[in-house]
Design a protein around this motif. Structure first.
Motif, PDB file in Angstrom:
ATOM      1  N   ASP A 113      35.560  34.205  25.639  1.00 43.69           N
ATOM      2  CA  ASP A 113      35.885  35.585  26.024  1.00 43.69           C
ATOM      3  C   ASP A 113      35.786  35.677  27.538  1.00 43.69           C
ATOM      4  O   ASP A 113      35.119  34.844  28.174  1.00 43.69           O
ATOM      5  N   GLU A 114      36.401  36.714  28.096  1.00 41.95           N
ATOM      6  CA  GLU A 114      36.373  36.830  29.555  1.00 41.95           C
ATOM      7  C   GLU A 114      35.737  38.142  30.008  1.00 41.95           C
ATOM      8  O   GLU A 114      35.945  39.200  29.411  1.00 41.95           O
ATOM      9  N   VAL A 115      34.966  38.015  31.091  1.00 42.77           N
ATOM     10  CA  VAL A 115      34.391  39.177  31.769  1.00 42.77           C
ATOM     11  C   VAL A 115      35.009  39.191  33.163  1.00 42.77           C
ATOM     12  O   VAL A 115      34.986  38.185  33.863  1.00 42.77           O
ATOM     13  N   LEU A 116      35.571  40.338  33.549  1.00 48.08           N
ATOM     14  CA  LEU A 116      36.170  40.447  34.888  1.00 48.08           C
ATOM     15  C   LEU A 116      35.269  41.255  35.798  1.00 48.08           C
ATOM     16  O   LEU A 116      34.838  42.346  35.430  1.00 48.08           O
ATOM     17  N   VAL A 117      35.000  40.694  36.964  1.00 46.66           N
ATOM     18  CA  VAL A 117      34.352  41.473  38.031  1.00 46.66           C
ATOM     19  C   VAL A 117      35.257  41.343  39.249  1.00 46.66           C
ATOM     20  O   VAL A 117      36.204  40.559  39.237  1.00 46.66           O
ATOM     21  N   VAL A 139      33.436  33.577  29.891  1.00 50.91           N
ATOM     22  CA  VAL A 139      33.848  33.079  31.215  1.00 50.91           C
ATOM     23  C   VAL A 139      33.970  34.260  32.179  1.00 50.91           C
ATOM     24  O   VAL A 139      34.579  35.284  31.846  1.00 50.91           O
ATOM     25  N   LEU A 140      33.428  34.090  33.390  1.00 49.46           N
ATOM     26  CA  LEU A 140      33.502  35.150  34.400  1.00 49.46           C
ATOM     27  C   LEU A 140      34.736  34.923  35.270  1.00 49.46           C
ATOM     28  O   LEU A 140      34.931  33.828  35.801  1.00 49.46           O
ATOM     29  N   LYS A 141      35.561  35.951  35.407  1.00 51.09           N
ATOM     30  CA  LYS A 141      36.769  35.858  36.249  1.00 51.09           C
ATOM     31  C   LYS A 141      36.676  36.906  37.354  1.00 51.09           C
ATOM     32  O   LYS A 141      36.031  37.940  37.172  1.00 51.09           O
ATOM     33  N   GLN A 153      45.776  44.833  42.866  1.00 56.79           N
ATOM     34  CA  GLN A 153      46.004  45.443  41.549  1.00 56.79           C
ATOM     35  C   GLN A 153      46.955  44.609  40.694  1.00 56.79           C
ATOM     36  O   GLN A 153      46.825  44.577  39.471  1.00 56.79           O
ATOM     37  N   GLU A 154      47.874  43.929  41.347  1.00 63.45           N
ATOM     38  CA  GLU A 154      48.809  43.110  40.564  1.00 63.45           C
ATOM     39  C   GLU A 154      48.063  41.925  39.943  1.00 63.45           C
ATOM     40  O   GLU A 154      48.218  41.616  38.762  1.00 63.45           O
ATOM     41  N   ALA A 155      47.228  41.312  40.768  1.00 64.51           N
ATOM     42  CA  ALA A 155      46.428  40.187  40.261  1.00 64.51           C
ATOM     43  C   ALA A 155      45.508  40.673  39.136  1.00 64.51           C
ATOM     44  O   ALA A 155      45.284  39.961  38.149  1.00 64.51           O
ATOM     45  N   TYR A 156      44.976  41.887  39.300  1.00 64.07           N
ATOM     46  CA  TYR A 156      44.100  42.468  38.268  1.00 64.07           C
ATOM     47  C   TYR A 156      44.849  42.574  36.942  1.00 64.07           C
ATOM     48  O   TYR A 156      44.366  42.119  35.895  1.00 64.07           O
ATOM     49  N   ARG A 157      46.051  43.132  37.009  1.00 66.05           N
ATOM     50  CA  ARG A 157      46.835  43.294  35.777  1.00 66.05           C
ATOM     51  C   ARG A 157      47.141  41.936  35.141  1.00 66.05           C
ATOM     52  O   ARG A 157      47.121  41.783  33.926  1.00 66.05           O
ATOM     53  N   ASN A 158      47.377  40.940  36.004  1.00 69.59           N
ATOM     54  CA  ASN A 158      47.670  39.604  35.470  1.00 69.59           C
ATOM     55  C   ASN A 158      46.447  38.944  34.835  1.00 69.59           C
ATOM     56  O   ASN A 158      46.584  38.104  33.946  1.00 69.59           O
ATOM     57  N   LEU A 159      45.276  39.323  35.322  1.00 64.06           N
ATOM     58  CA  LEU A 159      44.052  38.732  34.759  1.00 64.06           C
ATOM     59  C   LEU A 159      43.705  39.334  33.397  1.00 64.06           C
ATOM     60  O   LEU A 159      43.050  38.695  32.575  1.00 64.06           O
ATOM     61  N   ARG A 163      41.764  38.348  25.850  1.00 67.29           N
ATOM     62  CA  ARG A 163      40.468  37.647  25.963  1.00 67.29           C
ATOM     63  C   ARG A 163      39.460  38.485  26.773  1.00 67.29           C
ATOM     64  O   ARG A 163      38.270  38.241  26.739  1.00 67.29           O
ATOM     65  N   THR A 164      39.985  39.467  27.537  1.00 72.28           N
ATOM     66  CA  THR A 164      39.099  40.266  28.399  1.00 72.28           C
ATOM     67  C   THR A 164      38.288  41.237  27.541  1.00 72.28           C
ATOM     68  O   THR A 164      38.856  42.125  26.898  1.00 72.28           O
ATOM     69  N   LYS A 165      36.987  41.065  27.547  1.00 71.80           N
ATOM     70  CA  LYS A 165      36.146  41.934  26.705  1.00 71.80           C
ATOM     71  C   LYS A 165      35.402  42.978  27.536  1.00 71.80           C
ATOM     72  O   LYS A 165      35.127  44.077  27.053  1.00 71.80           O
ATOM     73  N   ILE A 166      35.068  42.599  28.777  1.00 69.44           N
ATOM     74  CA  ILE A 166      34.337  43.536  29.630  1.00 69.44           C
ATOM     75  C   ILE A 166      34.907  43.449  31.042  1.00 69.44           C
ATOM     76  O   ILE A 166      35.207  42.350  31.539  1.00 69.44           O
ATOM     77  N   VAL A 167      35.070  44.604  31.673  1.00 71.76           N
ATOM     78  CA  VAL A 167      35.491  44.642  33.078  1.00 71.76           C
ATOM     79  C   VAL A 167      34.452  45.476  33.828  1.00 71.76           C
ATOM     80  O   VAL A 167      34.076  46.557  33.372  1.00 71.76           O
TER      81      VAL A 167
END
Ligand code: PLP
Length: 405
Positions: A113-117, A139-141, A153-159, A163-167
């Motif tokens: 799963d992915e966590v975005l910060v 995995v931390l992204k 913001q574009e990179a954010y949308r692409n990330l 799989r993204t569970k928490i931002v």
């Protein structure tokens, strides 16, 4: 219009001389000063009310409980939370994020799963997620930034993906002052099924926070940056998440019934408030909330923005001045370097002239590394600061730079 002289008179600390000079306190992003009403509330609590909260049969216990719970009501209104039990008292932003990362994060995250910060995060909004990822195999992204310090913001949308569970991102960057478009970012994260935590440590002193309008899942801030006491803060969480989450800490207050075989937990918000809370600071924080309400956050932000713009008019005349972070949406913070002087030397020399600024990495080492610098000098404003102080600061800085170059 705010009467700044009158407001300044409410802050006894500002009348101090530092190094025989009038204090110019421009370290408000680290912690703001406290008005007399907050200081008196603290003293009054210990002089007249002190008792442990909840379950007391006597008068003082009832008074302490009432004062403590009054702050919860004010905090609910301050954030526009739908339910009172969505307001959890913490020791501050750091504890709020750790609570969510440990309780929600470790429960829901699965391997891969992915966590975005974001690149702009304070260590408080990085390390708790790293710990949750290490414990679960997630995995931390990292959301990258543009050269001006705004989030890409574009990179954010692409990330974002299924799989993204928490931002988790800040509303306002403490290092650069960038204001992030959190409402849109929350919507985009939720569209892929992720849950969003907003670190509002640097937003709460400047903006009206409306968690329902933002539709934030979690929102955290610290009292001490909002003219309140240290060691106290608020975590807002949507009831539907808080109800599902296991307790963060075990102990008194958070239980319904305990036996050696099995314990059942208290209702919200107490399930997340183990142990004797920081009652005195909670009670005093009510006065901070009244203070910002009385003066109006819009008026406060307007005044701070004027100071920011005035400083940004004057600072470029300092030879070698270089602003770090120039996003179009900014608030209350100017981070900078001057030619090849060291930020720490500048901070020390400014202090010798009575000007308090913060120097260093501002607990954002990954961001500093990304920018290819060790740290910055950071001046940050609050409602009691004045244009005259901005002039004193710029004159002092010019003097330091002349001596150092
Ligand atoms: N997040 C941000 C954006 C901050 O500015 C700070 C404090 O500087 C924190 C988190 C941590 O706050 P505290 O130390 O009050 O828990």
């Amino acid at each position: 219009m705010l009467d700044i002289d009158k407001i300044r008179a409410e802050f006894p600390i500002l009348t101090q001389k530092i190094q025989k000079k009038d204090l110019v306190y421009f370290d408000n992003a680290a912690t703001s000063q406290k008005p007399k009403s907050v200081l008196s509330a603290l003293a009054h609590y210990y002089e007249a009310i002190n008792s442990n909260v909840h379950r007391g049969a006597h008068t003082l216990a009832a008074a302490a409980t009432e004062a403590f719970e009054q702050t919860r009501l004010l905090a609910q209104a301050f954030m526009n939370a739908e339910h009172l039990e969505e307001i959890i008292f913490t020791r501050g932003t750091t504890e709020g994020i750790n609570l969510v990362a440990a309780s929600y994060g470790r429960t829901v995250l699965r391997p891969k799963d992915e966590v975005l910060v974001s690149m702009l995060e304070h260590h408080s909004n990085i390390v708790p997620w790293q710990l949750a990822c290490q414990a679960t195999g997630a995995v931390l992204k990292v959301i990258p930034i543009h050269a001006d310090g705004s989030l890409d913001q574009e990179a954010y949308r692409n990330l974002l993906s299924n799989r993204t569970k928490i931002v988790a991102f800040n509303h306002v960057s403490n290092a650069l002052g960038t204001v992030n478009p959190v409402k849109d970012m929350i919507k985009e994260a939720q569209a892929v099924g992720a849950v969003v935590l907003v670190d509002g440590a640097q937003a709460a002193p400047h903006f009206r926070i409306n968690v329902q309008d933002l539709n934030a899942d979690f929102y955290v801030f610290s009292a001490h940056k909002v003219y309140g006491p240290t060691g106290f803060g608020v975590l807002y969480g949507k009831k539907k998440w808080l109800e599902q989450m296991p307790p963060y800490m075990g102990g008194g207050e958070m239980i319904k019934e305990v036996s050696f075989e099995r314990t059942t937990y208290n209702v919200l918000p107490y399930k997340f408030e183990a142990g004797t809370p920081n009652i005195a600071d909670a009670v005093a924080f009510a006065e901070s909330l009244r203070f910002v309400q009385q003066h109006g956050l819009e008026n406060i932000a307007k005044h701070e923005n004027e100071l920011h713009d005035y400083a940004m008019q004057l600072l470029p005349k300092v030879k070698g001045f270089r602003a770090i972070g120039t996003a179009a949406q900014k608030v209350g913070v100017i981070s900078f370097l001057v030619a090849n002087t060291h930020h720490f030397d500048l901070g020390m020399m400014l202090d010798a002239q009575g000007v308090a600024v913060r120097t260093g990495h501002h607990c954002t080492q990954p961001l500093m590394r990304h920018l290819g610098i060790e740290g910055t000098v950071r001046a940050s404003f609050a409602v009691y600061n004045t244009k005259r102080e901005v002039e004193v600061f710029v004159e002092a800085l010019e003097k330091c730079v002349k001596m150092l170059t």
